[in-house]
Design an enzyme around this catalytic site. Structure first.
Site, PDB file in Angstrom:
ATOM      1  N   TYR A 111      -1.204   9.851  -4.075  1.00 22.10           N
ATOM      2  CA  TYR A 111      -1.293  11.062  -4.904  1.00 22.10           C
ATOM      3  C   TYR A 111      -0.350  12.150  -4.411  1.00 22.10           C
ATOM      4  O   TYR A 111       0.336  12.813  -5.192  1.00 22.10           O
ATOM      5  CB  TYR A 111      -2.727  11.617  -4.912  1.00 22.10           C
ATOM      6  CG  TYR A 111      -3.713  10.811  -5.732  1.00 22.10           C
ATOM      7  CD1 TYR A 111      -3.421   9.523  -6.180  1.00 22.10           C
ATOM      8  CD2 TYR A 111      -4.956  11.358  -6.066  1.00 22.10           C
ATOM      9  CE1 TYR A 111      -4.334   8.798  -6.916  1.00 22.10           C
ATOM     10  CE2 TYR A 111      -5.885  10.631  -6.815  1.00 22.10           C
ATOM     11  CZ  TYR A 111      -5.563   9.354  -7.232  1.00 22.10           C
ATOM     12  OH  TYR A 111      -6.484   8.648  -7.969  1.00 22.10           O
ATOM     13  N   ASP A 168       0.862  -1.182   0.000  1.00 21.12           N
ATOM     14  CA  ASP A 168       0.000   0.000   0.000  1.00 21.12           C
ATOM     15  C   ASP A 168       0.898   1.232   0.000  1.00 21.12           C
ATOM     16  O   ASP A 168       1.634   1.473   0.957  1.00 21.12           O
ATOM     17  CB  ASP A 168      -0.870  -0.034   1.265  1.00 21.12           C
ATOM     18  CG  ASP A 168      -2.025   0.954   1.186  1.00 21.12           C
ATOM     19  OD1 ASP A 168      -1.942   1.900   0.381  1.00 21.12           O
ATOM     20  OD2 ASP A 168      -2.995   0.770   1.932  1.00 21.12           O
ATOM     21  N   LEU A 169       0.860   1.966  -1.059  1.00 18.73           N
ATOM     22  CA  LEU A 169       1.700   3.156  -1.156  1.00 18.73           C
ATOM     23  C   LEU A 169       1.191   4.224  -0.199  1.00 18.73           C
ATOM     24  O   LEU A 169      -0.016   4.428  -0.061  1.00 18.73           O
ATOM     25  CB  LEU A 169       1.690   3.686  -2.596  1.00 18.73           C
ATOM     26  CG  LEU A 169       2.226   2.701  -3.644  1.00 18.73           C
ATOM     27  CD1 LEU A 169       1.877   3.146  -5.043  1.00 18.73           C
ATOM     28  CD2 LEU A 169       3.728   2.545  -3.470  1.00 18.73           C
ATOM     29  N   ARG A 175      -1.432  16.144   7.528  1.00 20.38           N
ATOM     30  CA  ARG A 175      -2.143  15.292   8.487  1.00 20.38           C
ATOM     31  C   ARG A 175      -1.806  15.665   9.919  1.00 20.38           C
ATOM     32  O   ARG A 175      -2.638  15.568  10.812  1.00 20.38           O
ATOM     33  CB  ARG A 175      -1.781  13.826   8.240  1.00 20.38           C
ATOM     34  CG  ARG A 175      -2.426  13.339   6.968  1.00 20.38           C
ATOM     35  CD  ARG A 175      -2.038  11.921   6.627  1.00 20.38           C
ATOM     36  NE  ARG A 175      -2.375  11.691   5.227  1.00 20.38           N
ATOM     37  CZ  ARG A 175      -2.556  10.486   4.712  1.00 20.38           C
ATOM     38  NH1 ARG A 175      -2.415   9.413   5.470  1.00 20.38           N
ATOM     39  NH2 ARG A 175      -2.875  10.368   3.443  1.00 20.38           N
ATOM     40  N   ASP A 177      -3.145   2.360  -5.794  1.00 18.67           N
ATOM     41  CA  ASP A 177      -2.052   2.318  -4.831  1.00 18.67           C
ATOM     42  C   ASP A 177      -1.865   1.023  -4.047  1.00 18.67           C
ATOM     43  O   ASP A 177      -1.114   0.997  -3.087  1.00 18.67           O
ATOM     44  CB  ASP A 177      -2.206   3.485  -3.852  1.00 18.67           C
ATOM     45  CG  ASP A 177      -3.500   3.374  -3.065  1.00 18.67           C
ATOM     46  OD1 ASP A 177      -4.354   2.552  -3.442  1.00 18.67           O
ATOM     47  OD2 ASP A 177      -3.659   4.102  -2.070  1.00 18.67           O
ATOM     48  N   GLU A 178      -2.541  -0.014  -4.456  1.00 15.34           N
ATOM     49  CA  GLU A 178      -2.378  -1.270  -3.730  1.00 15.34           C
ATOM     50  C   GLU A 178      -2.100  -2.440  -4.672  1.00 15.34           C
ATOM     51  O   GLU A 178      -2.596  -2.469  -5.797  1.00 15.34           O
ATOM     52  CB  GLU A 178      -3.634  -1.576  -2.909  1.00 15.34           C
ATOM     53  CG  GLU A 178      -3.893  -0.602  -1.771  1.00 15.34           C
ATOM     54  CD  GLU A 178      -5.132  -0.967  -0.974  1.00 15.34           C
ATOM     55  OE1 GLU A 178      -5.361  -2.157  -0.727  1.00 15.34           O
ATOM     56  OE2 GLU A 178      -5.882  -0.030  -0.614  1.00 15.34           O
TER      57      GLU A 178
END
Length: 715
Positions: free
Chosen positions: A48, A43-44, A80, A135-136
């Site tokens: 984005y 999982d990146l 975040r 992304d996975e």
DNA sequence: AAGCAATAG
DNA sequence: GGTTCTATTGCTT
């Protein structure tokens, strides 16, 4: 979107380790007899945002948000830390973080490209790669693990990264040498992704996809975690609700709730018979399995997409004219993508969503129809002629759903090409052979056996380019070795090229094109249908488009025209030039006159990214051909006639089609365009897509399907 | 084959 | 969970 960095954690509960699973009746056909599988999930991290930060390193230290329409679809970690979360509205985000840097993310081109590079890289190590969103990726490295185990004694194996619930575990490493090996592979691959592509990622190592995905997120940014079988119950129990279980979506969650089931534990303990009464035996079994962390599903390598679609949503669309324009816009973009793909669509579908105060989401309706071969051919060929005909097909389908005589209110329109066929196939007899062998499920066992040729680590260490090349080579090798029975015919380079994305450049070399008239020819010899039109263009010709449109639509367009005749003056310069480009991006386009030199300009204008040089070349001929064509149609029938012609053309309408529309309609379109009274409330998204690198995949037809099967199915 | 539903990112 | 745009698979007709 497909962003889901942080949060997510699903659970399953129960006490079954895969060892037990083996003995279950639900055991899948191909389950390995002696040892469990080793599955990886990658999982990146905030994908984005990472891509944008790579494109613009200056953004690294700043809070960054990727905006789409009016929401932040994802953001980097700096943002975040300041309280931003994905899917937060732009206003809320700016309130929390005034210094937030926003980057438009409607254009998915870069993300799509990078996404495929990652998959490509992973495939160079192991052929069993299944994508899940951009992304996975899931990998079944069972075979690789076993091969390595033979080579090196498992004695001194140690895990890389975290081990789920490590502290509370008594034994570990030596008890699970295969998972330990899996963790080493995961670490190696993450490093490869980092060094070759500059992206950080998380990985999960477990015995099935469900568990691998669940663990991968336990340690968030840029880390990996392995789940040992004995911790299965724990991780399942850790999930906060049934919805957290991959495979249990909104609807199923509701139905389960109706049965009084809220937690994973609830589902685990629910009487199977009752569950089966609600969902049927099969689904019930699967649900309960999931709740226990049991997942027999295979890692299924997916090739090129089985369908390509473009859609746009908006607050309100209520006139046929608007629909026509929107559909044309979508179709133009879609055709461009289809052309790059190289395959030929055999069916076309139009989908709409009617406004509904209640039940906002699920009100999509669609109608589809076959695409006549000659039209499909034009699409793949890149002929603009197809647009007019598809447009008329679309409007006919539209009429099947909407009574244009009574008010309507649409909030979405989607156009889709499916039933994609390889060009060279010719649907020979062999075709059935391929289509027969369930393109779908291939037992992991057989898959693994075919992958014996998988190479070792550290082989791909060069630059991305080198890596792509490398992947290419390895794949070739593997294919030749593991696909004995396949009546393979054409070469695979083309596909790899596309998949890899880098070289994708040249399309011509592709076998599929051998049948098709070379693009260059097209350039000097516009296809049939258009020729005649050009001859009698001056008057108020109404060739292709209008002629093909359903009568009622024609009627309506004509009447609406009479009603709304505006005194529009023309003039605007830049926009008119826009007309040159075949891809109707309403936006900005070139601002210079239609000279031959601006050839590639149009294309790049459509996508603001700057790193697609390679791809652009791929379409260079395509676009230049059309440019030539448009130049003819627009330049040769100018002044004289009453129509707005080349100088005046709404920037959001394809010039070619526009030029073929009846004068009345042109007037109306122009009128609306000038008044800027476009009915689209929402900043009509841009529909960008067009994944230059993305296509590859097996069609049902022989030709390419053959290759694809070789690549992806190894069977 | 056509259309819808569910899931997912 | 929402939101946007795709895409896949399976069910039903």
């Amino acid at each position: 979107m497909d962003i889901d960095d942080e949060d997510d954690d699903w659970n399953v509960s129960a006490e079954s380790s895969d060892m037990f699973v083996m003995g279950l009746s639900s055991d899948p056909v191909g389950e390995a007899p002696s040892s469990s599988r080793v599955i990886l999930h990658f999982d990146l991290d905030c994908f984005y945002a990472q891509v944008e930060m790579i494109r613009n390193p200056a953004l690294r230290n700043k809070p960054l948000g990727i905006q789409q329409k009016y929401i932040i679809v994802t953001c980097n970690y700096v943002a975040r830390d300041q309280g931003l979360t994905k899917l937060m509205s732009v206003t809320d985000a700016l309130e929390k973080c005034p210094q937030l840097v926003l980057v438009k993310g409607e254009d998915l081109t870069h993300y799509r490209e990078m996404s495929y590079k990652v998959t490509e890289l992973l495939m160079s190590y192991c052929p069993l790669v299944e994508r899940l969103g951009f992304d996975e990726n899931f990998l079944d490295v069972t075979e690789m693990v076993d091969t390595k185990m033979e080579q090196a004694p498992s004695t001194e194996l140690t895990f890389s990264g975290h081990i789920y619930n490590e502290e509370s575990l008594a034994a570990s490493a030596s008890d699970h040498p295969r998972l330990a090996m899996g963790s080493l592979i995961a670490a190696e691959l993450r490093e490869a992704i980092k060094s070759n592509l500059g992206l950080t990622s998380c990985a999960g190592v477990a015995t099935n996809k469900l568990l691998a995905k669940l663990v991968s997120g336990t340690f968030k940014p840029n880390q990996q975690t392995t789940l040992l079988p004995e911790s299965t119950a724990d991780i399942m129990a850790s999930l906060s609700g049934l919805r957290k279980v991959p495979g249990i979506g909104h609807r199923t969650g509701q139905r389960l709730k109706a049965l009084g089931l809220l937690t994973v534990r609830d589902l685990q303990c629910f009487p199977p018979a009752e569950l089966a009464r609600e969902f049927g035996a099969a689904s019930a079994q699967r649900l309960q399995n999931l709740s226990q962390g049991i997942d027999d599903s295979l890692v299924t390598p997916a090739g090129p997409p089985q369908s390509l679609s473009d859609e746009d949503s908006f607050k309100k669309m209520s006139s046929t004219t608007e629909v026509l324009k929107k559909v044309e816009e979508l179709l133009t973009s879609l055709m461009e993508r289809m052309h790059k793909d190289g395959r030929q669509p055999a069916t076309f579908r139009l989908t709409i969503r009617r406004f509904s105060a209640t039940n906002r989401y699920f009100s999509r309706e669609s109608r589809q129809c076959p695409i006549p071969n000659h039209i499909g051919q034009k699409i793949t060929t890149g002929s603009c002629d197809a647009l007019a005909q598809l447009l008329s097909m679309a409007m006919k389908l539209f009429q099947k759903m909407i009574d244009t005589n009574t008010p309507f209110h649409l909030t979405l329109i989607n156009v889709c090409f499916s039933n994609l066929q390889s060009k060279s196939d010719g649907k020979g007899s062999i075709t059935s052979f391929f289509t027969q062998r369930s393109p779908k499920k291939v037992t992991s066992v057989s898959q693994q056996q075919d992958n014996l040729s998988v190479k070792g680590f550290s082989t791909c260490t060069g630059s991305p380019e080198n890596c792509s090349t490398f992947a290419n080579d390895t794949l070739d090798v593997r294919v030749s070795r593991s696909t004995p029975p396949m009546p393979s015919e054409q070469k695979q380079p083309p596909l790899l090229r596309k998949f890899i994305g880098t070289p994708l450049s040249v399309k011509p070399p592709m076998p599929e094109w051998t049948q098709v008239p070379a693009v260059p020819n097209e350039l000097h010899r516009p296809s049939q249908p258009l020729e005649p039109d050009l001859s009698h263009l001056p008057p108020d010709v109404d060739p292709d488009v209008f002629k093909h449109l359903p009568e009622s639509i024609q009627q309506e367009l004509l009447s609406s025209f009479q009603a709304g005749e505006r005194g529009d003056r023309q003039g605007t310069s830049s926009q008119s030039v826009t007309a040159i480009s075949c891809n109707q991006k309403p936006t900005n386009q070139l601002t210079k006159p239609p000279s031959k030199q601006s050839s590639i300009a149009a294309h790049s204008a459509g996508s603001d990214n700057g790193d697609d040089r390679a791809k652009q070349t791929a379409d260079q001929t395509f676009f230049s051909a059309h440019r030539e064509r448009l130049r003819i149609s627009c330049a040769e029938q100018p002044e004289g006639n009453s129509r707005a012609s080349n100088t005046e053309c709404p920037s959001n309408v394809d010039p070619l089609v526009f030029s073929e529309l009846p004068p009345e309609l042109q007037q109306e379109l122009l009128s609306e365009w000038k008044q800027q009274k476009p009915v689209l409330k929402i900043p009509s998204k841009k529909l960008e897509r067009t994944a230059p690198t993305k296509d590859k995949k097996a069609t049902t037809k022989a030709g390419q399907a053959n290759n694809l099967l070789n690549y992806f199915k190894s069977n």
